[in-house]
Design an enzyme around this catalytic site. Structure first.
Site, mmCIF file in Angstrom:
data_model
loop_
_atom_site.group_PDB
_atom_site.id
_atom_site.type_symbol
_atom_site.label_atom_id
_atom_site.label_comp_id
_atom_site.label_asym_id
_atom_site.label_seq_id
_atom_site.Cartn_x
_atom_site.Cartn_y
_atom_site.Cartn_z
ATOM 1 N N GLU A 1 0.822 -1.209 0.000
ATOM 2 C CA GLU A 1 0.000 0.000 0.000
ATOM 3 C C GLU A 1 0.859 1.263 0.000
ATOM 4 O O GLU A 1 0.608 2.211 0.745
ATOM 5 C CB GLU A 1 -0.952 0.000 1.197
ATOM 6 C CG GLU A 1 -1.918 -1.174 1.184
ATOM 7 C CD GLU A 1 -2.980 -1.113 2.273
ATOM 8 O OE1 GLU A 1 -2.691 -0.603 3.361
ATOM 9 O OE2 GLU A 1 -4.093 -1.598 2.012
ATOM 10 N N ASP B 1 -8.756 -8.850 4.162
ATOM 11 C CA ASP B 1 -8.509 -7.755 5.099
ATOM 12 C C ASP B 1 -9.541 -7.674 6.218
ATOM 13 O O ASP B 1 -10.431 -6.829 6.149
ATOM 14 C CB ASP B 1 -8.482 -6.433 4.318
ATOM 15 C CG ASP B 1 -7.836 -5.314 5.110
ATOM 16 O OD1 ASP B 1 -7.282 -5.612 6.169
ATOM 17 O OD2 ASP B 1 -7.880 -4.169 4.658
ATOM 18 N N GLU C 1 -12.638 -1.988 12.220
ATOM 19 C CA GLU C 1 -12.632 -1.263 10.950
ATOM 20 C C GLU C 1 -13.778 -1.703 10.038
ATOM 21 O O GLU C 1 -14.435 -0.871 9.409
ATOM 22 C CB GLU C 1 -11.288 -1.482 10.242
ATOM 23 C CG GLU C 1 -11.213 -0.874 8.851
ATOM 24 C CD GLU C 1 -9.861 -1.101 8.171
ATOM 25 O OE1 GLU C 1 -8.956 -1.681 8.785
ATOM 26 O OE2 GLU C 1 -9.725 -0.676 7.002
HETATM 27 O O1 GCW Z 1 -7.021 -2.741 5.852
HETATM 28 C C1 GCW Z 1 -6.031 -1.889 5.642
HETATM 29 C C2 GCW Z 1 -6.439 -0.677 6.405
HETATM 30 C C3 GCW Z 1 -5.291 0.286 6.497
HETATM 31 C C4 GCW Z 1 -4.115 -0.462 7.138
HETATM 32 C C5 GCW Z 1 -3.776 -1.666 6.276
HETATM 33 C C6 GCW Z 1 -2.687 -2.509 6.890
HETATM 34 C C7 GCW Z 1 -2.443 0.426 8.556
HETATM 35 O O2 GCW Z 1 -7.537 -0.112 5.769
HETATM 36 O O3 GCW Z 1 -5.687 1.368 7.273
HETATM 37 O O4 GCW Z 1 -3.011 0.362 7.294
HETATM 38 O O5 GCW Z 1 -4.884 -2.485 6.171
HETATM 39 O O6 GCW Z 1 -3.013 -3.439 7.604
HETATM 40 O O7 GCW Z 1 -1.517 -2.242 6.666
#
Ligand code: GCW
Length: 711
Positions: free
Chosen positions: A297, A371, A399
């Site tokens: 990311e 996720d 989340e």
């Molecule tokens: O699911 C995603 C989240 C991000 C997070 C990422 C991760 C910290 O939306 O906010 O970043 O995973 O786990 O690295």
């Protein structure tokens, strides 16, 4: 001021460490006898903290002062000390039990000593005494008989860690309980009482490591100005057996070290990290190590220099090794240059590296391959990666589970994952055995939970979210514990020991996870959340930069049906599982229905096991989720006599938000999916009150958990 503090504390600040007075006179007498004369050695910080907890808890629970003696004598009813300090005749009595303990384990035993019934709390090390202290007090709080206690317990997992996604500006990524606890500006001088209470709470459930900073890391935390502050926190946490870790931004050598590169094979870069590590250990001799999110990311990593994860992780591991530190390298990777099914990418990328990491590297893998969804099949790396210790990463903060306004008891989710059988070494190769290291004989093991803690008075936003922190710690200690036992323990310590309260509310907790699956993501649907902030439904979102950030990528709804085909006719992600599971998942007749749309694209008219068509089944599941929440509200109303007004009201208000949002999920998703299925809602499903356009028009630029975006 005092009254205010008092009433605030009644509202959740004390967590599961309330130490309410024991009203049952029989138990009260039993406990009073056991602690009538205590020998409690406290010649170091950990034991001092343990004894302090006794001094706080016992007078409250027993409503009288307790007598301590400074030498062991025949008078003592309770003896608390590490094994090596015990008199020889007592050593002989407990020696066998002590032998089987790990360094963090403990015993709590009733025995006859010098012709008298006494209780002994002992351990190999001081930390075991602290854990035993909390367990002993917890057993009292939960009204357990202690007269003939015979408890020998050690944690099954080495690293039991919280991951804070806390930024240096005190915002918390995906945090829904206020700001970060770490008051960087006032540190190192000002030690907030919260740091101590945070450490107490963690120690009480056996958490022994904390990563203070966000995995989306800022290199500044590695500069002297911040390390001094980190040191101050580490000094507080040490007395509770908690090691501090930091997230290491891979490009730190450039950003704070004035180097031109962060190439892990460049000698200058290696030297920079070695010096940095030495600098940290000078301040914090028991520093735990680094947690690293690299090439994921948009974060920098070894791939920026044509190197790979092994090069990056081993370089840091070499720097940490002389000091006993660990590298925890995250496997949450997926790439915008790779159009392979996102669910497959981490496995594809990491499996070839199995056996290549240094022995102080652990690879941290999220519980599922996408996720932190309300339900995911376990990540296929578990069991498949045989020579590398894998840390499982759970998300305690919600989340994708309604933030801190939805009551969802997560140990139910954690248990489902830990109990999953990977079949990678035959039947019974559960994820729990992979994680505790017993399946492949790893020497290091770990469990991480992304914290749900912030500055909210009750720490976690929702009072019941405390149970998720609590339950995470308990499962990290023993991944085989049942969620039922955890709910029971937590309710007793937090609210009441009254069975008429416990039974229905425990049931509410245990069903709450399935409720959220039903009203958000039934039958294997996933990642259909609104963009960025992930608050509420957004199955229609199709305009984001990368295909795999768009909900339409995950549900694949069309005129024929819905679901992501991960069988050989689709992405073939099923091939990453052991062959028994691969077959089970590939065959639409054998796949567990809760994973149906995770692995299959299924026609709207497909007949589910209960005879409903898929369309009707999806609609009825959404409705069931709403009904579940209505039922939760009824249960809570019935529990009112056992609660004080504020306890009752705050959860009631939150449940009402949950009901409103469950209906929102149902209506928005069904209206949207109906544009493909072109079918009527079945009988029993309430009609939406708004149009699809209305739901699509909702915008939440200031939803918590991410930096606000107004565009
Ligand atoms: O699911 C995603 C989240 C991000 C997070 C990422 C991760 C910290 O939306 O906010 O970043 O995973 O786990 O690295």
């Amino acid at each position: 001021m005092f009254t205010m503090l008092h009433s605030q504390q009644a509202d959740g600040y004390k967590l599961w460490l309330k130490y309410d007075k024991i009203e049952n006179s029989e138990l009260l007498n039993e406990y009073a006898e056991i602690v009538s004369s205590i020998y409690f050695k406290d010649d170091n910080d950990i034991l001092k903290n343990a004894k302090k907890e006794f001094s706080l808890a016992l007078p409250q629970m027993l409503n009288k002062q307790v007598k301590y003696s400074s030498n062991i004598s025949s008078d003592n009813s309770l003896i608390v000390d590490v094994y090596e300090n015990l008199p020889n005749d007592l050593k002989d009595l407990v020696g066998n039990d002590i032998e089987v303990l790990t360094d963090e384990g403990f015993i709590i035993k009733s025995l006859t000593y010098k012709k008298k019934s006494i209780t002994i709390i002992s351990a190999k090390k001081n930390i075991g005494i602290l854990y035993a202290t909390f367990r002993f007090l917890h057993l009292m709080q939960t009204h357990k008989k202690l007269k003939s206690i015979d408890l020998v317990d050690s944690p099954k997992v080495d690293l039991r860690m919280l991951n804070h996604w806390d930024n240096l500006d005190r915002s918390v990524e995906r945090g829904y309980a206020g700001f970060s606890l770490w008051n960087w500006q006032k540190l190192p001088e000002y030690i907030d009482q919260r740091y101590i209470d945070y450490a107490r709470a963690n120690a009480s459930i056996g958490i022994n490591s904390t990563v203070l900073t966000n995995v989306n890391a800022n290199a500044l935390v590695l500069t002297p100005m911040y390390l001094e502050k980190v040191e101050a926190l580490a000094n507080v946490f040490r007395g509770y057996g908690i090691k501090v870790y930091l997230t290491a931004r891979f490009s730190a050598p450039i950003e704070i070290g004035n180097l031109e590169t962060s190439d892990p094979l460049n000698p200058e870069v290696e030297k920079w990290w070695s010096n940095k590590v030495a600098e940290i250990y000078k301040r914090i001799p028991d520093f735990g190590g680094f947690l690293v999110k690299a090439n994921s990311e948009g974060q920098p990593g070894p791939q920026n220099y044509g190197r790979n994860h092994v090069d990056g992780a081993n370089m840091m591991a070499t720097a940490l090794k002389p000091f006993g530190g660990n590298v925890i390298w995250r496997a949450f990777v997926y790439s915008e240059h790779d159009d392979t099914d996102r669910a497959k990418q981490a496995y594809d990328e990491f499996l070839p590296y199995d056996g290549k990491f240094k022995d102080n590297v652990l690879v941290q893998v999220k519980n599922g391959a996408i996720d932190f969804q309300p339900r995911e099949p376990f990540h296929p790396m578990f069991g498949a990666m045989k020579k590398t210790p894998l840390v499982i990463e759970f998300q305690i903060t919600q989340e994708y589970l309604g933030f801190s306004s939805h009551l969802v008891f997560l140990p139910k989710l954690f248990e489902e994952v830990l109990d999953s059988d990977t079949y990678q070494k035959g039947k019974g190769s559960t994820v729990a055995k992979v994680i505790d290291g017993s399946l492949y004989g790893n020497t290091l093991s770990g469990i991480a939970g992304v914290a749900n803690i912030g500055t909210d008075l009750n720490w976690t936003g929702h009072p019941f979210a405390q149970a998720n922190w609590y339950g995470f710690g308990r499962l990290a200690w023993d991944p085989d514990l049942s969620s039922e036992k955890i709910a029971d323990e937590w309710l007793r310590a937090t609210y009441s020991n009254n069975q008429d309260f416990i039974e229905p509310v425990k049931n509410l907790m245990l069903t709450s996870r399935e409720a959220v699956v039903n009203y958000m993501n039934p039958l294997g649907l996933h990642h259909i959340f609104d963009t960025g902030h992930h608050y509420g439904p957004g199955p229609w979102v199709d305009n984001l930069g990368r295909p795999d950030w768009n909900p339409v990528y995950y549900h694949q709804a069309d005129a024929n049906g819905i679901g992501f085909d991960r069988t050989p006719s689709g992405s073939n992600a099923t091939e990453q599982y052991a062959s028994y599971l691969e077959k089970t998942f590939n065959d639409i007749n054998t796949i567990p229905e809760e994973y149906l749309l995770w692995f299959h694209h299924v026609p709207w008219d497909y007949k589910l096991q209960n005879g409903n068509t898929l369309w009707d089944g999806i609609a009825l599941k959404y409705q069931e989720g709403v009904n579940d929440v209505t039922h939760m509200i009824q249960t809570w109303d019935n529990a009112k006599p056992y609660l004080n007004d504020s306890e009752y009201n705050e959860v009631k208000m939150l449940l009402q938000i949950q009901l409103k949002e469950a209906k929102w999920w149902r209506d928005a998703c069904l209206l949207y999916f109906q544009t493909f299925s072109k079918k009527e809602l079945p009988e029993g499903v309430e009609k939406p009150t708004q149009s699809l356009e209305y739901y699509k028009s909702l915008k939440f630029p200031f939803a918590p958990g991410i930096r606000p975006q107004w565009d």
